[in-house]
Design a protein around this motif. Structure first.
Motif, short mmCIF file in Angstrom:
data_model
loop_
_atom_site.label_atom_id
_atom_site.label_comp_id
_atom_site.label_asym_id
_atom_site.label_seq_id
_atom_site.Cartn_x
_atom_site.Cartn_y
_atom_site.Cartn_z
N ILE A 179 -2.57 -9.47 -5.36
CA ILE A 179 -1.70 -8.34 -5.94
C ILE A 179 -2.19 -7.14 -5.27
O ILE A 179 -3.10 -6.40 -5.46
N LEU A 180 -1.03 -6.34 -4.55
CA LEU A 180 -1.35 -5.28 -3.71
C LEU A 180 -1.39 -4.16 -4.79
O LEU A 180 -2.05 -3.14 -4.45
N GLY A 181 -0.60 -4.16 -5.78
CA GLY A 181 -0.46 -3.16 -6.70
C GLY A 181 0.44 -3.55 -7.70
O GLY A 181 1.33 -4.51 -7.63
N VAL A 182 0.65 -2.68 -8.86
CA VAL A 182 1.57 -2.96 -9.92
C VAL A 182 2.25 -1.46 -10.10
O VAL A 182 1.70 -0.41 -10.01
N THR A 183 3.76 -1.60 -10.16
CA THR A 183 4.49 -0.42 -10.19
C THR A 183 5.16 -0.53 -11.63
O THR A 183 5.49 -1.53 -11.90
N THR A 184 5.51 0.73 -12.08
CA THR A 184 6.10 0.58 -13.76
C THR A 184 7.19 1.41 -13.62
O THR A 184 7.70 2.37 -12.84
N VAL A 185 8.14 1.01 -14.69
CA VAL A 185 9.36 1.52 -14.75
C VAL A 185 9.96 1.43 -16.36
O VAL A 185 9.21 0.79 -17.18
N PHE A 186 10.78 2.40 -16.74
CA PHE A 186 11.25 2.44 -18.03
C PHE A 186 11.94 1.05 -18.39
O PHE A 186 12.31 0.38 -17.53
N GLY A 187 12.33 0.64 -19.64
CA GLY A 187 12.85 -0.34 -20.03
C GLY A 187 12.63 -0.84 -21.41
O GLY A 187 13.31 -0.60 -22.05
N ASN A 188 11.52 -1.67 -21.57
CA ASN A 188 11.32 -1.93 -22.87
C ASN A 188 10.74 -0.79 -23.62
O ASN A 188 10.94 -0.60 -24.78
N ILE A 189 10.04 -0.05 -22.87
CA ILE A 189 9.48 1.15 -23.51
C ILE A 189 9.71 2.39 -22.32
O ILE A 189 10.49 2.16 -21.25
N TYR A 212 1.32 2.27 -10.16
CA TYR A 212 1.90 3.42 -9.71
C TYR A 212 3.18 3.68 -10.67
O TYR A 212 3.92 2.75 -10.62
N ALA A 213 3.37 4.82 -11.08
CA ALA A 213 4.48 5.09 -11.94
C ALA A 213 5.78 5.13 -11.32
O ALA A 213 5.64 5.80 -10.33
N MET A 221 0.85 8.52 -5.72
CA MET A 221 2.21 8.13 -5.01
C MET A 221 3.14 7.37 -6.03
O MET A 221 2.78 6.74 -7.00
N SER A 222 4.31 7.54 -5.69
CA SER A 222 5.43 6.85 -6.31
C SER A 222 5.42 5.59 -6.35
O SER A 222 5.16 5.11 -5.33
N ALA A 223 6.21 4.81 -7.20
CA ALA A 223 6.40 3.58 -7.22
C ALA A 223 7.13 3.02 -5.89
O ALA A 223 6.73 2.05 -5.25
N ALA A 224 8.31 3.79 -5.78
CA ALA A 224 9.30 3.46 -4.70
C ALA A 224 8.49 3.65 -3.50
O ALA A 224 8.66 3.03 -2.49
N ASP A 225 7.91 4.58 -3.35
CA ASP A 225 6.91 5.00 -1.90
C ASP A 225 6.04 4.01 -1.79
O ASP A 225 5.77 3.68 -0.59
N PHE A 226 5.19 3.48 -2.88
CA PHE A 226 4.16 2.49 -2.62
C PHE A 226 4.87 1.16 -2.12
O PHE A 226 4.42 0.59 -1.14
N ILE A 227 5.89 0.77 -2.75
CA ILE A 227 6.79 -0.38 -2.30
C ILE A 227 7.13 -0.31 -0.93
O ILE A 227 6.64 -1.21 -0.19
N VAL A 228 7.72 0.82 -0.40
CA VAL A 228 8.07 0.95 1.00
C VAL A 228 6.84 0.79 1.83
O VAL A 228 6.81 0.22 2.68
N GLN A 229 5.80 1.61 1.50
CA GLN A 229 4.68 1.66 2.39
C GLN A 229 3.90 0.21 2.64
O GLN A 229 3.81 -0.09 3.65
N GLN A 230 3.80 -0.66 1.47
CA GLN A 230 3.26 -1.69 1.60
C GLN A 230 4.39 -2.81 2.28
O GLN A 230 3.73 -3.65 3.22
#
Length: 307
Positions: A29-39, A63-64, A103-112
Motif C-alpha cells: 500500500i503506497l498510500g490512502v487517498t480520501t474523498v467526500f461521499g459517505n461523509i 492524502y486528503a 500533497m493533494s490526493a490527485a497529485d499523489f496518485i499522479v506522482q506514484q
C-alpha cells in the motif's frame, strides 16, 4: 507484490476494505487517498487515520482529496443512516496523533503512477472525483496505470440510492463518466456482484470472540452497518461487502467473472442520474464489468485476513 493506492470515502465498508488490504501480503500500500461521499472528506480523512492506527499501519501515508463533485453541487445526503453519524458506526473516540500529508490526493496518485509506470493499481471505493482530477492533472496516466479497480455502478441490477444508480457513481456522475470513458484499464466491481457477498451476525460474533482491540472495534462498527442493511435491504440476512470485494479483485482477479463493455453514465436525466449502462461496442469496450463472483471463496479469503 502489487503496488496499490486505496481511494476511499471512509465509512464502514471502506474501513473493512482497509483492514483487508492492510493484512494482505500481496499488496504494497503506497498510500490512502480520501474523498467526500459517505461523509465529508475531512471526516473520511480523520477516520482513515484512526483505522490505520488501529491496524498498526501508521507508516501508510494519507492524502486528503476532493470535497465536492467535479462540476455540480453536491445534493445527495451523506449516508449517516448507513455508516453512523461519524462514518464508522459511532465508534469514533479520539483523533489520530498523525495528520494527512500536505500533497493533494490527485497529485499523489499522479506522482506514484509516474514513478512506477505500469505497476500501480488504484482501488477506488468512493466517488471517482480524485481519479478524474488526477487524469486532468496528467492525462498520460491513463496509459501508465496498471489498472483501476472501481467499486461502483449497477449495470445489470437496480441501484441502491435510486432505482437506477449506485451510490458512488451517483455522488459524482460527471467524474464517473469522465473516468469510465478515459481509456484507462478498468475493472468495475458494482452491485451486480457486491450484493452477493454477505457478512452475517455470526461472523461478527466470531470477531468478538477473538477479543482483540481491533476485532472488537470492527465488530462494533460493522454491527451498525449490518443493522441498517437488515432494516433497509437484506431483511436480516447480513450486509454486503462492497468495498472489500474491490480489494479482493485487486488481490485475485479470478474471484469474479467479467464481461467487456463500454459504459455510459447518465449525467443529464435527473430521474436516471448516475445510471450505468453497458454496451457491447467492441470498438470502445474497455471496461471489465464484474457480473459474477465466487462469493464463498471471496468470503473465506476475506475472513482469513480481516482480523
Amino acid at each position: 507484490m502489487k503496488l496499490v493506492i486505496l481511494d476511499v470515502d471512509t465509512g464502514i465498508d471502506d474501513s473493512l476494505a482497509l483492514a483487508y488490504a492492510a493484512h494482505s501480503p500481496e499488496l504494497d500500500i503506497l498510500g490512502v487517498t480520501t474523498v467526500f461521499g459517505n461523509i465529508t472528506v475531512e471526516e473520511a480523512t480523520r477516520n482513515t487515520l484512526v483505522v490505520l492506527d488501529k491496524l498498526e499501519r501508521e507508516e501508510i501515508p494519507v492524502y486528503a482529496g476532493e470535497s465536492k463533485p467535479m462540476s455540480r453541487e453536491y445534493t445527495k445526503p451523506f449516508a449517516r443512516h448507513i455508516h453512523g453519524e461519524d462514518g464508522i458506526g459511532n465508534q469514533y473516540r479520539e483523533p489520530s496523533e498523525r495528520q494527512a500529508q500536505h500533497m493533494s490526493a490527485a497529485d499523489f496518485i499522479v506522482q506514484q503512477i509516474q514513478a512506477s509506470p505500469g505497476k500501480v493499481t488504484v482501488v477506488a471505493v468512493g466517488p471517482l472525483t480524485n481519479i478524474a482530477k488526477a487524469i486532468q492533472t496528467d492525462p498520460t496516466i491513463v496509459n501508465t496505470i496498471e489498472r483501476l479497480v472501481v467499486m461502483g455502478g449497477a449495470v445489470t441490477v437496480p441501484g441502491n440510492v435510486t432505482p437506477y444508480a449506485e451510490a458512488n457513481i451517483y455522488s459524482d456522475p460527471d467524474a464517473a463518466a469522465f473516468v469510465l470513458t478515459s481509456g484507462m484499464p478498468i475493472t468495475l466491481v458494482g452491485l451486480d456482484v457486491t450484493m452477493k457477498t454477505l457478512l452475517t451476525g455470526v461472523h461478527l460474533d466470531e470477531w468478538r470472540r477473538e477479543n482483540s482491540a481491533l476485532s472488537v472495534f470492527l465488530a462494533d462498527m460493522t454491527e451498525f452497518y449490518m443493522g441498517a442493511y437488515n432494516e433497509i435491504v437484506t431483511g436480516g440476512k447480513g450486509c454486503a461487502l462492497h468495498d472489500p470485494l474491490a480489494v479482493g479483485v485487486a488481490i485475485d482477479p479470478t474471484i469474479v467473472r467479467t464481461t467487456s463493455y463500454a459504459i455510459h453514465v447518465e449525467c443529464t436525466d435527473p430521474d436516471a442520474l448516475g445510471k450505468t449502462t453497458g454496451k457491447h461496442d467492441t470498438a470502445v469496450a474497455h471496461i471489465d464489468v464484474a457480473l459474477d463472483v465466487d462469493s464463498s471463496r471471496f468470503l473465506k479469503h476475506f475472513l482469513s485476513r480481516i482480523v
